[in-house]
Enzyme design. Structure first.
Site, PDB file in Angstrom:
ATOM      1  N   GLU A   1       0.884  -1.175   0.000  1.00 21.83           N
ATOM      2  CA  GLU A   1       0.000   0.000   0.000  1.00 21.83           C
ATOM      3  C   GLU A   1       0.916   1.218   0.000  1.00 21.83           C
ATOM      4  O   GLU A   1       1.474   1.583   1.040  1.00 21.83           O
ATOM      5  CB  GLU A   1      -0.887   0.002   1.255  1.00 21.83           C
ATOM      6  CG  GLU A   1      -1.884  -1.133   1.334  1.00 21.83           C
ATOM      7  CD  GLU A   1      -3.040  -0.983   0.357  1.00 21.83           C
ATOM      8  OE1 GLU A   1      -3.179   0.093  -0.257  1.00 21.83           O
ATOM      9  OE2 GLU A   1      -3.786  -1.956   0.195  1.00 21.83           O
TER      10      GLU A   1
ATOM     11  N   CYS B   1      -2.285   9.606   1.979  1.00 24.20           N
ATOM     12  CA  CYS B   1      -1.912   8.878   0.763  1.00 24.20           C
ATOM     13  C   CYS B   1      -2.951   9.089  -0.320  1.00 24.20           C
ATOM     14  O   CYS B   1      -2.614   9.184  -1.497  1.00 24.20           O
ATOM     15  CB  CYS B   1      -1.731   7.394   1.056  1.00 24.20           C
ATOM     16  SG  CYS B   1      -3.144   6.620   1.836  1.00 24.20           S
TER      17      CYS B   1
HETATM   18  P1  NDP Z   1       8.039   5.118   4.843  1.00 25.25           P
HETATM   19  O1  NDP Z   1       8.069   4.356   3.589  1.00 25.25           O
HETATM   20  O2  NDP Z   1       9.151   6.025   5.153  1.00 25.25           O
HETATM   21  O3  NDP Z   1       7.921   4.125   6.100  1.00 25.25           O
HETATM   22  C1  NDP Z   1       6.874   3.192   6.220  1.00 25.25           C
HETATM   23  C2  NDP Z   1       7.256   2.161   7.264  1.00 25.25           C
HETATM   24  O4  NDP Z   1       8.348   1.378   6.787  1.00 25.25           O
HETATM   25  C3  NDP Z   1       7.718   2.758   8.590  1.00 25.25           C
HETATM   26  O5  NDP Z   1       7.248   1.956   9.653  1.00 25.25           O
HETATM   27  C4  NDP Z   1       9.210   2.674   8.460  1.00 25.25           C
HETATM   28  O6  NDP Z   1       9.873   2.667   9.688  1.00 25.25           O
HETATM   29  C5  NDP Z   1       9.367   1.337   7.774  1.00 25.25           C
HETATM   30  N1  NDP Z   1      10.663   1.129   7.126  1.00 25.25           N
HETATM   31  C6  NDP Z   1      11.593   2.059   6.749  1.00 25.25           C
HETATM   32  N2  NDP Z   1      12.639   1.453   6.147  1.00 25.25           N
HETATM   33  C7  NDP Z   1      12.390   0.127   6.147  1.00 25.25           C
HETATM   34  C8  NDP Z   1      13.077  -1.023   5.661  1.00 25.25           C
HETATM   35  N3  NDP Z   1      14.250  -0.923   5.046  1.00 25.25           N
HETATM   36  N4  NDP Z   1      12.512  -2.240   5.828  1.00 25.25           N
HETATM   37  C9  NDP Z   1      11.296  -2.364   6.423  1.00 25.25           C
HETATM   38  N5  NDP Z   1      10.596  -1.316   6.906  1.00 25.25           N
HETATM   39  C10 NDP Z   1      11.122  -0.086   6.768  1.00 25.25           C
HETATM   40  O7  NDP Z   1       6.646   5.884   4.836  1.00 25.25           O
HETATM   41  P2  NDP Z   1       6.115   6.959   5.855  1.00 25.25           P
HETATM   42  O8  NDP Z   1       6.022   6.374   7.218  1.00 25.25           O
HETATM   43  O9  NDP Z   1       6.886   8.219   5.658  1.00 25.25           O
HETATM   44  O10 NDP Z   1       4.611   7.156   5.340  1.00 25.25           O
HETATM   45  C11 NDP Z   1       4.259   8.006   4.313  1.00 25.25           C
HETATM   46  C12 NDP Z   1       4.076   7.233   3.020  1.00 25.25           C
HETATM   47  O11 NDP Z   1       3.085   6.226   3.205  1.00 25.25           O
HETATM   48  C13 NDP Z   1       3.537   8.117   1.908  1.00 25.25           C
HETATM   49  O12 NDP Z   1       4.172   7.793   0.699  1.00 25.25           O
HETATM   50  C14 NDP Z   1       2.068   7.733   1.849  1.00 25.25           C
HETATM   51  O13 NDP Z   1       1.462   7.997   0.618  1.00 25.25           O
HETATM   52  C15 NDP Z   1       2.128   6.276   2.156  1.00 25.25           C
HETATM   53  N6  NDP Z   1       0.838   5.769   2.618  1.00 25.25           N
HETATM   54  C16 NDP Z   1       0.154   4.901   1.817  1.00 25.25           C
HETATM   55  C17 NDP Z   1      -1.106   4.464   2.200  1.00 25.25           C
HETATM   56  C18 NDP Z   1      -1.867   3.489   1.376  1.00 25.25           C
HETATM   57  O14 NDP Z   1      -2.777   2.874   1.906  1.00 25.25           O
HETATM   58  N7  NDP Z   1      -1.570   3.289   0.105  1.00 25.25           N
HETATM   59  C19 NDP Z   1      -1.723   4.923   3.448  1.00 25.25           C
HETATM   60  C20 NDP Z   1      -0.905   5.797   4.220  1.00 25.25           C
HETATM   61  C21 NDP Z   1       0.335   6.200   3.793  1.00 25.25           C
HETATM   62  P3  NDP Z   1      10.437   4.034  10.316  1.00 25.25           P
HETATM   63  O15 NDP Z   1       9.326   5.056  10.266  1.00 25.25           O
HETATM   64  O16 NDP Z   1      10.756   3.634  11.680  1.00 25.25           O
HETATM   65  O17 NDP Z   1      11.597   4.431   9.451  1.00 25.25           O
END
Ligand code: NDP
Length: 518
Positions: A256, A290
């Site tokens: 997602e 998102c």
């Molecule tokens: P990120 O991609 O930065 O992070 C998402 C999650 O992945 C966090 O828990 C993060 O941890 C974790 N993460 C980071 N690096 C890794 C890795 N190498 N391996 C596994 N997990 C990892 O997204 P954001 O949190 O900044 O969220 C915003 C984004 O999410 C936007 O692009 C938005 O559009 C999207 N989004 C999509 C939705 C949908 O349903 N399609 C709904 C809501 C948001 P940590 O934060 O601790 O780095």
């Protein structure tokens, strides 16, 4: 405020999950409006994640054995618990994510509704059923059912720290899986609260929902922990890393990801309603949505009126963290630079900035971005091509709805979108041709509040679905069974002892049944 008192208000000893895996490293989560510490959490390392997943594996078996009714009863207890403590959770979301309390209530309400739907519909969507066998196996009965995957790892973002993970957690649980949830490092307190609430509401299956906290390395450890599936919600860039990590162990993934959603405003649209929806879709939650509206394509017939109405409405917005504020600070400070870069890039390319802007002086305060509306933005600018994820909106004049659709679809993303039109027939036709997983007609974001509707995108917005029957099936594997009811009088076709003329007989039957089709 530390997390411990907050957790104590949820349940006795509720801080257990985070403490019992304590590692030497910890991190703080802070209130984006004030910088105050909301909680201190361990960074769960590979061993701690593996230990949690092992415990979840044992819980998954017991949870699956409860069956649909047993699970529905417990999921109902969970939603009742959340509903009774709605304001407490909303306050925590407000403090840790920054959004207004009222918006947090909206988000939690959606999550509760999805919990109810998933629990109530799992048996119908996934339960055992007989299917028709067809000609070749007419002497058999055939059974289909959808079995749980075991443990589902849920990796969530910070922008909707309740609604987004619960979209995976509720459907994974209803399908019979245990869950290990890794919240964003910006919203670990909300994640820990949700797990503590689970333990309080469902004490006889407390390990069916567990939380691990930390940064990207903790998420990567969860990808490598041998779970049945990773349900990832986040950016496309991180999604690619998650897929690469999961590929090491062939762990399936649900993606997602982000979006660059557009609204189409057609000649006969209700312009005031369209402007109201566009402003909400673009600016609520400080644009960190998102499925938020980032672009509008308005036809020449309505463009001037639409721009005037949006401008008037945007001027009434007031970012802040008090009770009267319309939206809060940027949750993740580094996102402010991305938003300013996109606005600056558009301005340099000749866009007209009618409210807000990239200048920090136009900001209502540190960590806030002023509502920014941009006109005449070239289609190859960052503000049109990449996810901005801030309170910004580009408005572009187009000849007609067809040109609007063409431009809407000219993006690598394909999450959702919106169409305002006076004609249901035309709007439905445009919606079907919009390259996105979801579209709302004459509103924004509504599909997210209909639990029966699957949620997910195409292209760089990801693949797989949460919500609805597809969302339940996403967390299962199909199991197919046949049972021979009686032996065929002429002998079994899949046997070396079949009669020599059996294949010719079969060919004759197939010729009669299928051969007449041209
Ligand atoms: P990120 O991609 O930065 O992070 C998402 C999650 O992945 C966090 O828990 C993060 O941890 C974790 N993460 C980071 N690096 C890794 C890795 N190498 N391996 C596994 N997990 C990892 O997204 P954001 O949190 O900044 O969220 C915003 C984004 O999410 C936007 O692009 C938005 O559009 C999207 N989004 C999509 C939705 C949908 O349903 N399609 C709904 C809501 C948001 P940590 O934060 O601790 O780095």
């Amino acid at each position: 405020m530390s997390i411990a008192p907050q957790m104590d208000t949820v349940t006795d000893g509720a801080a257990g999950t985070v403490d019992r895996h304590a590692t030497t490293r910890t991190f703080e989560s802070t209130d984006p409006a004030t910088g105050a510490v909301v909680g201190i959490f361990p960074v769960h390392d590979t061993d701690a994640v593996a230990e949690t997943v092992n415990r979840a594996r044992a819980a998954a078996q017991q949870w699956a054995e409860l069956g649909f009714d047993g699970r529905r009863q417990r999921l109902n207890a969970y939603r009742g618990y959340l509903a009774r403590r709605l304001h407490e959770l909303a306050d925590l979301v407000h403090r840790e994510n920054g959004k207004p309390h009222a918006d947090a209530i909206l988000e939690i309400t959606l999550a509760i509704d999805h919990l109810a739907w998933a629990a109530g519909h799992a048996r119908k969507a996934l339960g055992p059923r007989r299917v028709k066998t067809g000609l070749l196996a007419a002497n058999h009965a055939a059974y289909l059912e959808y079995q749980p995957l075991g443990v589902v790892g849920v990796i969530g973002p910070w922008n909707y720290p309740v609604f987004t993970p619960v979209g995976s957690i509720a459907y994974a649980l209803a399908a019979g899986n245990a869950v290990v949830f890794k919240p964003s490092e910006y919203t670990p307190a909300v994640g820990a609260w949700l797990a503590a609430a689970w333990r309080a509401a469902v004490p006889d299956a407390e390990d069916a929902v567990q939380v691990v906290t930390g940064d990207g390395s903790t998420g990567a450890a969860l990808c490598r922990a041998g779970v049945g599936k990773i349900a990832f919600t986040g950016s496309a860039a991180t999604g690619k890393k998650v897929m690469a990590t999961c590929a090491e162990t062939l762990t399936p993934v649900l993606m997602e990801l982000g979006g660059k959603d557009a609204m189409i405003v057609d000649d006969d649209a209700d312009v005031v309603a369209a402007a109201d929806a566009a402003v909400w879709g673009a600016m609520s939650n400080a644009g960190q949505t998102c499925i938020g509206i980032e672009r509008v394509y308005a036809t020449s017939a309505v463009y001037d009126r639409f721009v005037a109405e949006v401008t008037a409405q945007v001027r009434k917005l007031r970012p802040g963290s008090d009770d009267e504020a319309t939206y809060g600070p940027m949750t993740m400070p580094s996102q402010i630079d991305v938003v300013r870069r996109h606005v600056q890039d558009a301005a340099t390319a000749g866009a007209q900035v009618i409210t807000g802007g990239s200048d920090p002086d136009s900001s209502p305060g540190e960590n806030y971005v002023a509502p920014t509306v941009l006109l005449d933005v070239p289609e190859d600018s960052l503000a049109v091509r990449e996810e901005t994820f801030g309170p910004t909106l580009t408005i572009t004049r187009v000849r007609d709805a067809e040109e609007a659709l063409e431009r809407t679809n000219a993006t690598s993303y394909g999450l959702a979108g919106s169409i305002f039109s006076g004609s249901s027939k035309k709007a439905l036709d445009l919606a079907r041709r919009m390259r996105s997983g979801m579209t709302s007609i004459n509103s924004v974001l509504t599909f997210a509040s209909v639990p029966a509707l699957p949620f997910g995108g195409v292209g760089e917005s990801g693949f797989g679905r949460i919500h609805g029957e597809d969302g339940l099936k996403e967390f299962t594997r199909s199991k197919s069974i046949t049972r021979q009811r009686f032996a065929l009088p002429g002998g079994n076709l899949t046997s070396f002892s079949r009669p020599a003329n059996a294949a010719d007989g079969l060919a004759r039957v197939i010729g009669i049944v299928h051969g007449r089709h041209r």
